[in-house]
Design an enzyme around this catalytic site. Sequence first.
Site, PDB file in Angstrom:
ATOM      1  CB  SER A 242      -0.927   0.002   1.219  1.00 37.81           C
ATOM      2  OG  SER A 242      -0.194  -0.227   2.403  1.00 37.81           O
TER       3      SER A 242
ATOM      4  CD  GLU B  12      -7.617  -5.193   1.301  1.00 38.97           C
ATOM      5  OE1 GLU B  12      -6.494  -5.740   1.381  1.00 38.97           O
ATOM      6  OE2 GLU B  12      -7.785  -4.039   0.861  1.00 38.97           O
TER       7      GLU B  12
END
Length: 267
Positions: A47, A184
């Site tokens: 990320s 997720e």
Amino acid sequence: MAAKVTVPEIMNMKQKGEKITALTAYDYSFARILDQAGVDILLVGDSLGSVIQGQESTLPVTLEEMIYHTKAVVRGRNRALVVADMPFLSFQVSLEEAKRNAGRFLQEARAEAVKIEGGVSVHRTIEEIVQMGIPVMGHVGLTPQSIHRFGGYKVQGKERKQREIILQDALAVEEGGAFSVVLEGIPMDLAEEITQRLSIPTIGIGAGVNCDGQILVVHDMLGLFDKFTPKFVKRYADLKGIMADAVKNYISDVRKENFPDEKHSFH
Ligand code: KIV
């Protein structure tokens, strides 16, 4: 200093019913702050492509960049377990490459585990890396490296067929020998079912309250990244606002010659 967090300890936390706390970290200073605050796991996530590099996705992040950031995070932590995210193309091409690249995270960057996106398709990869003595964290559901296949950052597992695929992925991750798995962007009842079926801990992000632990991107939860905020993110601070005010005060002080003053000058 509190006792060092280890992989077996993270696994035991599930048995003891203790929630596991995890956050992403990408540099030394952040790692120090999060570690001293007591977080159990520091994930050097890809990320960083979004929140550090300003990329549109995680896909452009390279292995060398991940190793660089992992080294910095490791220097900043005393207690937390450091997990390094294996970026796109570092584990999909061949088993040999996957094993060597996973090994580099431990040998060069001193990470203690690696994270791999995928389930059934990476079962063998997980197995072989674990056999090398490298702990692996799995990652199923909305896996950002497959963003183009999903057609965007969309919640996965809403339909029955997709739900079954994600469950099979999670089971494959456990079967491959992973010590934990990130869930997720999936419905909370699916995350609950997976958490009950697996003996390894589940770490949720956008997967509801019934996971064994939680993770967030640190720039999201501290209010540093406001390009977009997923529904599942809770903002615990507005650091962007605090930083902007501090910088405005500095600019004003310099322009008015209030800084540097006597206290911050040498004679
Ligand atoms: O890259 C990342 O930071 C991640 C977490 C959000 C789980 O994969």
